[in-house]
Design a protein around this motif. Structure first.
Motif, short mmCIF file in Angstrom:
data_model
loop_
_atom_site.label_atom_id
_atom_site.label_comp_id
_atom_site.label_asym_id
_atom_site.label_seq_id
_atom_site.Cartn_x
_atom_site.Cartn_y
_atom_site.Cartn_z
N SER A 104 -42.02 -22.89 -9.95
CA SER A 104 -40.83 -22.32 -9.31
C SER A 104 -41.21 -21.44 -8.13
O SER A 104 -42.18 -20.69 -8.18
CB SER A 104 -40.05 -21.46 -10.31
OG SER A 104 -39.65 -22.23 -11.41
N ARG A 142 -40.07 -18.34 -5.64
CA ARG A 142 -39.22 -17.15 -5.65
C ARG A 142 -39.40 -16.39 -4.34
O ARG A 142 -40.47 -16.39 -3.73
CB ARG A 142 -39.57 -16.22 -6.83
CG ARG A 142 -39.25 -16.82 -8.17
CD ARG A 142 -37.74 -16.93 -8.36
NE ARG A 142 -37.39 -17.57 -9.61
CZ ARG A 142 -37.01 -18.83 -9.73
NH1 ARG A 142 -36.97 -19.61 -8.68
NH2 ARG A 142 -36.67 -19.32 -10.89
N ALA A 202 -36.70 -10.77 -7.31
CA ALA A 202 -36.89 -12.02 -6.59
C ALA A 202 -35.89 -13.05 -7.08
O ALA A 202 -35.47 -13.02 -8.23
CB ALA A 202 -38.32 -12.52 -6.81
N VAL A 203 -35.50 -13.93 -6.16
CA VAL A 203 -34.51 -14.96 -6.48
C VAL A 203 -35.01 -16.32 -6.01
O VAL A 203 -35.95 -16.42 -5.23
CB VAL A 203 -33.14 -14.63 -5.84
CG1 VAL A 203 -32.53 -13.39 -6.45
CG2 VAL A 203 -33.27 -14.47 -4.34
N SER A 204 -34.34 -17.35 -6.46
CA SER A 204 -34.71 -18.71 -6.09
C SER A 204 -34.23 -19.03 -4.68
O SER A 204 -33.31 -18.38 -4.16
CB SER A 204 -34.08 -19.70 -7.08
OG SER A 204 -32.68 -19.75 -6.86
N ARG A 241 -32.40 -8.50 -9.99
CA ARG A 241 -33.77 -9.04 -9.98
C ARG A 241 -34.46 -8.64 -8.69
O ARG A 241 -33.82 -8.41 -7.68
CB ARG A 241 -33.72 -10.56 -10.04
CG ARG A 241 -33.09 -11.08 -11.29
CD ARG A 241 -33.06 -12.61 -11.27
NE ARG A 241 -32.08 -13.05 -12.23
CZ ARG A 241 -30.86 -13.45 -11.93
NH1 ARG A 241 -30.47 -13.49 -10.69
NH2 ARG A 241 -30.02 -13.81 -12.87
#
Length: 101
Positions: free
Chosen positions: A62, A64, A28-30, A26
């Motif tokens: 969310s 990111r 972008a991540v959390s 990905r």
């Protein structure tokens, strides 16, 4: 820079820095993933984002963090730490030289 180029750039930099991005496909991540990658708490990542030290964006509710920004953050902090260490080494050297005998 295209999304694919960003991901490749993040992978290259992370390999140089020794950051384990294995299996991440990905862009972008959390913040929870970032916390796990950095070995810090989730609240520490929240603080970094709130202070603007680690860029983040929202998708709905969310948050990111782009991998490129995460790798840049790590690189910036490594450089500033090296600079601090060098300054402290210089200060200690000067202290030793100027210390009365």
């Amino acid at each position: 820079m295209t999304p694919g180029e960003k991901l490749d750039h993040a992978r290259r930099l992370s390999a140089e820095l020794g950051l384990p991005l294995d299996g991440l496909d990905r862009l972008a991540v959390s913040p929870r993933v970032v916390a796990r990658l950095l070995s810090v708490s989730y609240s520490q990542v929240e603080k970094l984002v709130a202070r603007g030290e680690l860029p983040a964006f929202q998708v709905g509710r969310s948050v990111r963090i782009e991998l490129v920004d995460l790798v840049d953050f790590i690189e910036r902090n490594r450089k500033s730490r090296r600079a601090r260490d060098m300054r402290s080494l210089q200060a200690r050297a000067i202290e030793l030289i100027e210390r009365p005998r």
